[in-house]
Design an enzyme around this catalytic site. Structure first.
Site, PDB file in Angstrom:
ATOM      1  N   ASP A  89      14.267 -11.077 -23.976  1.00  0.00           N
ATOM      2  CA  ASP A  89      13.735 -11.313 -22.628  1.00  0.00           C
ATOM      3  C   ASP A  89      12.763 -12.488 -22.626  1.00  0.00           C
ATOM      4  O   ASP A  89      12.464 -13.054 -23.687  1.00  0.00           O
ATOM      5  CB  ASP A  89      13.074 -10.030 -22.081  1.00  0.00           C
ATOM      6  CG  ASP A  89      12.240  -9.295 -23.125  1.00  0.00           C
ATOM      7  OD1 ASP A  89      11.818  -9.934 -24.106  1.00  0.00           O
ATOM      8  OD2 ASP A  89      12.012  -8.089 -22.964  1.00  0.00           O
ATOM      9  N   ASP A 134       6.964   3.438 -20.702  1.00  0.00           N
ATOM     10  CA  ASP A 134       7.734   3.992 -19.576  1.00  0.00           C
ATOM     11  C   ASP A 134       9.225   4.117 -19.894  1.00  0.00           C
ATOM     12  O   ASP A 134      10.029   4.390 -19.017  1.00  0.00           O
ATOM     13  CB  ASP A 134       7.531   3.132 -18.311  1.00  0.00           C
ATOM     14  CG  ASP A 134       8.001   1.690 -18.496  1.00  0.00           C
ATOM     15  OD1 ASP A 134       8.545   1.360 -19.582  1.00  0.00           O
ATOM     16  OD2 ASP A 134       7.838   0.889 -17.559  1.00  0.00           O
ATOM     17  N   HIS A 141      11.187   1.689 -21.068  1.00  0.00           N
ATOM     18  CA  HIS A 141      12.021   0.484 -20.897  1.00  0.00           C
ATOM     19  C   HIS A 141      12.508  -0.052 -22.242  1.00  0.00           C
ATOM     20  O   HIS A 141      11.872   0.154 -23.276  1.00  0.00           O
ATOM     21  CB  HIS A 141      11.304  -0.604 -20.078  1.00  0.00           C
ATOM     22  CG  HIS A 141      10.166  -1.291 -20.751  1.00  0.00           C
ATOM     23  ND1 HIS A 141       9.027  -1.666 -20.079  1.00  0.00           N
ATOM     24  CD2 HIS A 141       9.975  -1.704 -22.025  1.00  0.00           C
ATOM     25  CE1 HIS A 141       8.203  -2.274 -20.897  1.00  0.00           C
ATOM     26  NE2 HIS A 141       8.750  -2.313 -22.097  1.00  0.00           N
ATOM     27  N   GLU A 175      13.137  -2.030 -16.599  1.00  0.00           N
ATOM     28  CA  GLU A 175      12.198  -0.984 -16.196  1.00  0.00           C
ATOM     29  C   GLU A 175      12.972   0.234 -15.669  1.00  0.00           C
ATOM     30  O   GLU A 175      14.157   0.124 -15.335  1.00  0.00           O
ATOM     31  CB  GLU A 175      11.264  -1.532 -15.108  1.00  0.00           C
ATOM     32  CG  GLU A 175      10.395  -2.708 -15.552  1.00  0.00           C
ATOM     33  CD  GLU A 175       9.243  -2.309 -16.491  1.00  0.00           C
ATOM     34  OE1 GLU A 175       9.362  -1.312 -17.220  1.00  0.00           O
ATOM     35  OE2 GLU A 175       8.227  -3.029 -16.486  1.00  0.00           O
TER      36      GLU A 175
HETATM   37  P1  PGA Z   1       5.198  -3.089 -27.816  1.00  0.00           P
HETATM   38  O1  PGA Z   1       6.197  -3.214 -26.591  1.00  0.00           O
HETATM   39  O2  PGA Z   1       6.026  -3.247 -29.051  1.00  0.00           O
HETATM   40  O3  PGA Z   1       4.238  -4.216 -27.634  1.00  0.00           O
HETATM   41  O4  PGA Z   1       4.566  -1.744 -27.727  1.00  0.00           O
HETATM   42  C1  PGA Z   1       7.435  -2.604 -26.619  1.00  0.00           C
HETATM   43  C2  PGA Z   1       8.149  -2.859 -25.315  1.00  0.00           C
HETATM   44  O5  PGA Z   1       7.485  -3.011 -24.275  1.00  0.00           O
HETATM   45  O6  PGA Z   1       9.380  -2.902 -25.318  1.00  0.00           O
END
Ligand code: PGA
Length: 268
Positions: free
Chosen positions: A72, A141, A143, A148
């Site tokens: 992304d 959450d 995702h 999302e």
């Molecule tokens: P993080 O993020 O590794 O910084 O916890 C994971 C994500 O949002 O996919």
């Protein structure tokens, strides 16, 4: 889905690095260099540091010919911004592995071509022969990528709007622990169907803050409300967890037994 509960985040990073290196060696031996899908965020950083340490120690495979595709990208950052995911992945991994920038791909957030960016990225991935192994983190959450909750399980690369929670979670990267003001609202992300096309999915999660999302993804119903639950549809998905991230799984003893009894030859 194979769930691998390990003790520490360091164990997670080592196993993930082993898996990536094994693929790179296997594909090099076959004469078709690996295509890696890479995630940013905090979780994979320990894995990337491990890969770089092994290269420093002279034990790493050659990454010649390897291509990488980011999951992304933020939309709306000034070009070359240090928190852009293309800049991040170069800094944290690919420059150190001597993968040249032209082999390091990410969705293109240039404003003028945004409506075409999703389809172009899909085409780039297809032109490379598809992604062999996709590294994934998971949001609190649920995702994956920046899909999302509510994202279509059939989605391809496209523009998305971040939730307030994700912007708050990511504020730390923009120098403000609690103030998401500097975090863009929009992103380009591989879709859930894009992710499911990769040959092998390697989801990494560490720390108790991820425990509820991991439990929902692994043991809950498949639902767009928890995008990571789509991994249940993938024939080769590995979920590597430390103790904290695994702490809310109801079948934990079984996953431990499967891992302990796994034949050496099998690998992930
Ligand atoms: P993080 O993020 O590794 O910084 O916890 C994971 C994500 O949002 O996919």
């Amino acid at each position: 889905m194979e769930v691998v509960p390990l003790a520490t985040a360091t164990d997670v990073a080592r196993l993930a690095a082993d898996t990536i290196e094994a693929l790179v060696r296997r594909r090099a031996a076959a004469g078709t260099p690996a295509v890696l899908g890479l995630a940013t965020g905090s979780t994979p950083l320990a894995t990337y540091a491990e890969l770089l340490a092994r290269r420093g120690a002279g034990t790493a495979p050659s990454y010649e010919g390897v291509r990488t595709f980011n999951l992304d990208e933020y939309v709306g950052l000034p070009p070359g911004h240090e928190q852009s995911y293309l800049a991040t992945i170069r800094r944290e991994l690919t420059d150190g592995l001597a993968i040249p920038p032209e082999r390091v791909h990410g969705p293109d957030p240039t404003p003028d071509t945004l409506p075409l960016a999703g389809e172009r990225y899909e085409q780039e991935i297809r032109d490379a022969g598809g992604i062999d192994l996709q590294v994934l983190g998971i949001g609190t959450d649920g995702h994956i990528g920046f899909n999302e909750p509510g994202s279509s399980l059939a989605s391809l690369t496209r523009i998305k709007t971040l939730t307030a929670r994700t912007r708050r979670d990511n504020a730390r990267f923009f120098g403000a622990e609690d103030d998401p003001g500097g975090v863009p609202h929009h992103v380009l992300t591989q879709g859930i169907a894009t992710i499911l096309r990769a040959g092998h999915l390697l989801l990494l999660a560490t720390g108790e803050a991820k425990a509820a999302a991991v439990a929902a993804a692994v043991e809950g119903a498949v639902t767009a409300s928890c995008p990571a639950s789509a991994l249940q549809f993938h024939p080769h998905a590995s979920v590597i967890l430390d103790e904290g991230a695994a702490s809310r799984l109801t079948r934990l003893d079984y996953y431990r037994e499967v891992w302990a009894e796994k034949p050496d030859w099998q690998g992930l």
